[in-house]
Design a protein around this motif. Structure first.
Motif, PDB file in Angstrom:
ATOM      1  N   LEU A 297      -2.075  -1.992  10.553  1.00 48.86           N
ATOM      2  CA  LEU A 297      -1.037  -1.284  10.017  1.00 48.86           C
ATOM      3  C   LEU A 297      -0.055  -1.235  11.159  1.00 48.86           C
ATOM      4  O   LEU A 297       0.049  -0.025  11.929  1.00 48.86           O
ATOM      5  CB  LEU A 297      -1.513   0.062   9.530  1.00 48.86           C
ATOM      6  CG  LEU A 297      -2.526   0.180   8.324  1.00 48.86           C
ATOM      7  CD1 LEU A 297      -2.845   1.627   8.013  1.00 48.86           C
ATOM      8  CD2 LEU A 297      -2.005  -0.549   7.225  1.00 48.86           C
ATOM      9  N   TRP A 298       0.693  -2.251  11.614  1.00 48.85           N
ATOM     10  CA  TRP A 298       1.569  -2.296  12.635  1.00 48.85           C
ATOM     11  C   TRP A 298       2.919  -1.700  12.392  1.00 48.85           C
ATOM     12  O   TRP A 298       3.646  -1.338  12.995  1.00 48.85           O
ATOM     13  CB  TRP A 298       1.750  -3.817  12.967  1.00 48.85           C
ATOM     14  CG  TRP A 298       0.479  -4.565  13.846  1.00 48.85           C
ATOM     15  CD1 TRP A 298      -0.109  -5.561  13.127  1.00 48.85           C
ATOM     16  CD2 TRP A 298      -0.081  -4.204  14.758  1.00 48.85           C
ATOM     17  NE1 TRP A 298      -1.457  -5.930  13.711  1.00 48.85           N
ATOM     18  CE2 TRP A 298      -1.099  -4.880  14.857  1.00 48.85           C
ATOM     19  CE3 TRP A 298       0.181  -3.245  15.755  1.00 48.85           C
ATOM     20  CZ2 TRP A 298      -1.926  -4.926  16.048  1.00 48.85           C
ATOM     21  CZ3 TRP A 298      -0.719  -3.270  17.018  1.00 48.85           C
ATOM     22  CH2 TRP A 298      -1.834  -4.079  16.936  1.00 48.85           C
TER      23      TRP A 298
ATOM     24  N   SER B  48      -0.630  -1.408   2.119  1.00 53.02           N
ATOM     25  CA  SER B  48      -2.222  -1.188   2.228  1.00 53.02           C
ATOM     26  C   SER B  48      -2.765  -0.235   1.274  1.00 53.02           C
ATOM     27  O   SER B  48      -3.929  -0.036   1.317  1.00 53.02           O
ATOM     28  CB  SER B  48      -2.483  -1.180   3.694  1.00 53.02           C
ATOM     29  OG  SER B  48      -2.185  -2.255   4.494  1.00 53.02           O
ATOM     30  N   GLY B  49      -1.941   0.423   0.746  1.00 52.63           N
ATOM     31  CA  GLY B  49      -2.437   1.598  -0.390  1.00 52.63           C
ATOM     32  C   GLY B  49      -2.647   2.946   0.365  1.00 52.63           C
ATOM     33  O   GLY B  49      -3.231   3.715  -0.305  1.00 52.63           O
ATOM     34  N   VAL B  50      -1.762   3.081   1.369  1.00 49.42           N
ATOM     35  CA  VAL B  50      -1.983   4.475   1.996  1.00 49.42           C
ATOM     36  C   VAL B  50      -0.952   5.210   1.302  1.00 49.42           C
ATOM     37  O   VAL B  50       0.255   4.937   1.624  1.00 49.42           O
ATOM     38  CB  VAL B  50      -1.756   4.483   3.627  1.00 49.42           C
ATOM     39  CG1 VAL B  50      -1.907   5.703   4.112  1.00 49.42           C
ATOM     40  CG2 VAL B  50      -2.795   3.511   4.285  1.00 49.42           C
ATOM     41  N   GLU B  51      -1.416   6.447   0.588  1.00 53.38           N
ATOM     42  CA  GLU B  51      -0.285   7.308   0.086  1.00 53.38           C
ATOM     43  C   GLU B  51       0.212   8.250   0.816  1.00 53.38           C
ATOM     44  O   GLU B  51      -0.221   8.656   1.805  1.00 53.38           O
ATOM     45  CB  GLU B  51      -1.190   7.990  -1.249  1.00 53.38           C
ATOM     46  CG  GLU B  51      -1.625   6.902  -2.153  1.00 53.38           C
ATOM     47  CD  GLU B  51      -2.595   7.574  -3.268  1.00 53.38           C
ATOM     48  OE1 GLU B  51      -2.281   8.786  -3.388  1.00 53.38           O
ATOM     49  OE2 GLU B  51      -3.203   6.818  -4.015  1.00 53.38           O
TER      50      GLU B  51
ATOM     51  N   ARG C 277      -8.114  10.301  -5.307  1.00 54.70           N
ATOM     52  CA  ARG C 277      -8.739  10.000  -3.945  1.00 54.70           C
ATOM     53  C   ARG C 277      -7.733   8.858  -3.301  1.00 54.70           C
ATOM     54  O   ARG C 277      -7.464   7.901  -3.861  1.00 54.70           O
ATOM     55  CB  ARG C 277     -10.294   9.732  -4.158  1.00 54.70           C
ATOM     56  CG  ARG C 277     -10.650   9.625  -2.570  1.00 54.70           C
ATOM     57  CD  ARG C 277     -12.203   9.275  -2.765  1.00 54.70           C
ATOM     58  NE  ARG C 277     -12.909   9.108  -1.575  1.00 54.70           N
ATOM     59  CZ  ARG C 277     -14.233   8.993  -1.409  1.00 54.70           C
ATOM     60  NH1 ARG C 277     -15.054   8.628  -2.446  1.00 54.70           N
ATOM     61  NH2 ARG C 277     -14.641   8.656  -0.139  1.00 54.70           N
ATOM     62  N   ASP C 278      -7.709   9.339  -2.037  1.00 56.56           N
ATOM     63  CA  ASP C 278      -7.112   8.078  -1.069  1.00 56.56           C
ATOM     64  C   ASP C 278      -7.759   7.054  -1.236  1.00 56.56           C
ATOM     65  O   ASP C 278      -9.118   6.952  -1.273  1.00 56.56           O
ATOM     66  CB  ASP C 278      -7.076   8.669   0.413  1.00 56.56           C
ATOM     67  CG  ASP C 278      -5.818   9.519   0.439  1.00 56.56           C
ATOM     68  OD1 ASP C 278      -5.111   9.623  -0.306  1.00 56.56           O
ATOM     69  OD2 ASP C 278      -5.949  10.436   1.712  1.00 56.56           O
ATOM     70  N   LYS C 279      -7.353   5.861  -1.086  1.00 62.63           N
ATOM     71  CA  LYS C 279      -8.086   4.510  -0.959  1.00 62.63           C
ATOM     72  C   LYS C 279      -8.542   4.397   0.393  1.00 62.63           C
ATOM     73  O   LYS C 279      -8.042   4.681   1.321  1.00 62.63           O
ATOM     74  CB  LYS C 279      -7.190   3.422  -1.203  1.00 62.63           C
ATOM     75  CG  LYS C 279      -6.374   3.194  -2.696  1.00 62.63           C
ATOM     76  CD  LYS C 279      -5.617   2.032  -2.743  1.00 62.63           C
ATOM     77  CE  LYS C 279      -5.012   2.105  -4.107  1.00 62.63           C
ATOM     78  NZ  LYS C 279      -4.021   0.973  -4.503  1.00 62.63           N
TER      79      LYS C 279
ATOM     80  N   LEU D  35      -6.061   0.980  10.455  1.00 62.92           N
ATOM     81  CA  LEU D  35      -6.867   0.391   9.559  1.00 62.92           C
ATOM     82  C   LEU D  35      -6.816   1.468   8.435  1.00 62.92           C
ATOM     83  O   LEU D  35      -6.832   2.576   8.607  1.00 62.92           O
ATOM     84  CB  LEU D  35      -8.268   0.009   9.919  1.00 62.92           C
ATOM     85  CG  LEU D  35      -8.228  -1.089  10.919  1.00 62.92           C
ATOM     86  CD1 LEU D  35      -9.714  -1.139  11.598  1.00 62.92           C
ATOM     87  CD2 LEU D  35      -8.114  -2.386  10.232  1.00 62.92           C
ATOM     88  N   VAL D  36      -7.087   0.776   7.228  1.00 56.81           N
ATOM     89  CA  VAL D  36      -6.937   1.839   6.050  1.00 56.81           C
ATOM     90  C   VAL D  36      -8.430   2.428   5.894  1.00 56.81           C
ATOM     91  O   VAL D  36      -9.114   1.588   5.663  1.00 56.81           O
ATOM     92  CB  VAL D  36      -6.578   0.866   4.720  1.00 56.81           C
ATOM     93  CG1 VAL D  36      -6.461   2.071   3.537  1.00 56.81           C
ATOM     94  CG2 VAL D  36      -5.060   0.478   5.022  1.00 56.81           C
ATOM     95  N   TYR D  37      -8.498   3.608   6.156  1.00 55.17           N
ATOM     96  CA  TYR D  37      -9.672   4.424   5.592  1.00 55.17           C
ATOM     97  C   TYR D  37      -9.268   6.008   5.849  1.00 55.17           C
ATOM     98  O   TYR D  37      -8.602   6.160   6.536  1.00 55.17           O
ATOM     99  CB  TYR D  37     -10.797   4.165   6.693  1.00 55.17           C
ATOM    100  CG  TYR D  37     -10.600   4.434   8.032  1.00 55.17           C
ATOM    101  CD1 TYR D  37     -11.228   5.349   8.732  1.00 55.17           C
ATOM    102  CD2 TYR D  37      -9.808   3.605   9.070  1.00 55.17           C
ATOM    103  CE1 TYR D  37     -10.884   5.957   9.958  1.00 55.17           C
ATOM    104  CE2 TYR D  37      -9.489   3.829  10.340  1.00 55.17           C
ATOM    105  CZ  TYR D  37     -10.099   5.247  10.726  1.00 55.17           C
ATOM    106  OH  TYR D  37     -10.092   5.472  12.117  1.00 55.17           O
TER     107      TYR D  37
END
Length: 405
Positions: A53-54, A62-65, A141-143, A386-388
Motif C-alpha cells: 500500500l504505497w 486493496s479493499g481497505v474500508e 468485517r474488514d477484508k 499490507l492488507v490485514y
C-alpha cells in the motif's frame, strides 16, 4: 437412475477435526481462486498477490474500508530505503511529485483481556458498519485476505498489468486449511506484521546477514532480502522448503534489485547441529555454516509460538546459536495472542502466549558467562503497507544478545 452426489470443487476448503485455517485466508471473496498445482502431499496450492500500500489509491483498491485505517505518513518523497511502486523495494530512488501515504490500522485502546458476558461467555464486540457503505449486503468485517488471483479467461494476466505491479506486489504460493503440522504452508497475520516492521526499519537490516527461523512460505525472508546482504530462510520438511524455494524464485526480481541473496536451508530446532550432508536436500555447506556464525546479526521469527514444546525448542535454538555467533545480534519475534476457552480452566485463556512470555522472561534472567539477553516489546505504531487486520493481539518483541565483556 440415481445421480452420483457432486464432488466438491478442487479449490473449496474442506474442514476436518484437525483443520487449521489462517485468518489471512479465512475471509475471501465468493469467487474461484487460481489453484496453481498440487503439492507432494496432494494439497491444493494457491497463488496470492500481496499488494504493498504505497499510495492512497492502492489502499482503496486493496479493499481497505474507510474508518479503520488512517494516513500514518505523508511526504513528497518516499522515506530512505523505500521507493514508489515502480521502484524496487530497498532502492533509494526518489520520484518527483509522488505522495507516499501508507495505511495504518487504528488499533483499539481497550485492554487485551477477554470481554465476558454475565454468564462468563466470550463476548465478541462487532465493529459497526460505516454509514457511508453503499452496499449493505457486503460482510461487515474488514477484508483480511491477500488479493487472490481470479481464474480469468485462460488464467492470463496482461503483460502491462504485470509490468506496472512488478515492484508493488509480492507473489506467494501457499495452501489453505491444513492440519496443524502443516500450518507453515499458510500465511499468517504475524508474518504480515513482521514484514511491515521490516519495511519500516530497513536501516536495521541493510547489508546484514539474517537468519529467519520457521520461515514457512518465505514471505518475510523475501522482503528482508531487498535490503539485507544474505538471508538464510530456514524451516523443516522437504515439501515446505520446496514451496519456500518456489516463492523465492517467483520474487527473484525483488531480491535481485536490492542485491540480496536468499538461501533456503533446513534448520531443525530439535537438533543441536546443522545438517551438512550434501546428499540431503536443503542442507548447509561448510562455508555457509561459517558465514552464519561469523556474520549473522539479525534473527527473525513470526507466528511460531502455538505449541509449548516447539516454543521451548525455539528458545533453546536461539540460546545455542547466539552463543556460537561472533557478533552481537538482535532477534525480532512476531506473535499473536490467541484467546481460547479451555475445559481445563473453564475460562478464556492464552496458554501458548503465556508460555511464550514466560520463555522470554526465563531467557532474560539466564545467567551466562558469554551472552547477556535483554527483552523489550516493540509498539506496533509503524505504518501498515499490507492488507490485514492489525488487531491489538498482534505483538512484536525484540531480544538483544550481547557478548559479556
Amino acid at each position: 437412475m440415481v445421480q452420483p452426489a457432486p464432488s466438491p470443487a478442487m479449490d473449496e476448503v474442506t474442514f476436518k477435526s484437525d483443520t487449521v485455517l489462517s485468518d489471512v485466508h479465512l475471509y475471501t471473496p465468493n469467487q474461484r481462486h487460481l489453484m496453481v498445482r498440487l503439492n507432494g502431499m496432494g494439497q491444493p496450492v494457491f497463488l496470492s498477490h500481496f499488494k504493498l500500500l504505497w499510495s492512497q489509491d492502492s489502499l482503496a483498491d486493496s479493499g481497505v474500508e474507510g474508518g479503520d485505517h488512517r494516513d500514518a505518513h505523508t511526504d513528497n518523497t518516499p522515506p530512505a530505503g523505500t521507493g514508489p511502486p515502480e521502484s524496487p523495494l530497498g532502492s533509494d530512488h526518489s520520484h518527483k511529485g509522488f505522495s507516499l501515504q501508507t495505511g495504518a490500522h487504528t488499533a483499539s485502546q481497550e485492554g487485551s483481556g477477554a470481554q465476558l458476558d454475565e454468564d462468563g461467555d466470550l463476548d465478541v464486540v462487532r465493529r459497526p458498519r460505516a454509514a457511508s457503505d453503499p452496499d449493505p449486503a457486503r460482510p461487515s468485517r474488514d477484508k483480511v485476505h491477500p488479493v487472490i488471483l481470479r481464474q480469468e479467461e485462460d488464467d492470463i494476466i496482461g503483460d502491462e498489468a504485470q509490468e506496472s505491479s512488478l515492484y508493488s506486489v509480492i507473489r506467494i504460493e501457499h495452501t489453505m486449511a491444513t492440519p496443524l503440522e502443516d500450518v507453515g504452508k499458510q500465511v499468517w497475520r504475524g508474518a504480515l506484521l513482521l514484514v511491515d516492521y521490516i519495511l519500516f526499519r530497513q536501516d536495521l537490516l541493510r547489508g546484514c546477514t539474517v537468519l529467519e527461523l520457521g520461515a514457512g512460505t518465505g514471505l518475510a525472508s523475501i522482503v528482508t532480502a531487498t535490503v539485507a546482504r544474505t538471508v538464510y530462510c530456514t524451516d523443516v520438511g522437504a515439501d515446505l522448503l520446496a514451496m519456500c524455494q518456489r516463492n523465492i524464485t517467483l520474487n527473484s526480481h525483488l531480491t535481485a534489485a536490492g542485491g540480496g541473496i536468499v538461501k533456503v536451508r533446513e534448520l531443525d530446532w530439535l537438533k543441536d547441529d546443522l545438517c551438512i550432508d550434501p546428499e540431503v536436500p536443503f542442507s548447509w555447506s561448510e562455508e555457509e555454516v561459517s558465514d552464519l556464525y561469523n556474520h549473522t546479526t539479525v534473527f527473525l521469527a513470526a507466528e511460531v509460538f502455538y505449541d509449548d514444546d516447539l516454543t521451548d525448542a525455539l528458545f533453546k535454538t536461539l540460546y545455542r546459536l547466539t552463543h556460537r555467533l561472533k557478533n552481537a545480534c538482535m532477534v525480532i519475534l512476531s506473535v499473536e495472542k490467541r484467546l481460547n476457552f479451555t475445559l481445563r480452566h473453564l475460562d478464556v485463556t492464552c496458554e501458548a502466549y503465556d508460555h511464550f512470555r514466560a520463555s522470554l522472561h526465563t531467557l532474560e534472567k539466564l545467567a551466562s558467562s558469554k551472552v547477556r539477553f535483554s527483552v523489550e516489546r516493540v509498539e506496533a505504531t509503524f505504518p501498515q503497507r499490507l492488507v490485514y487486520e492489525r488487531i491489538q493481539q498482534l505483538e512484536l518483541w525484540k531480544i538483544t544478545a550481547e557478548p559479556v565483556t
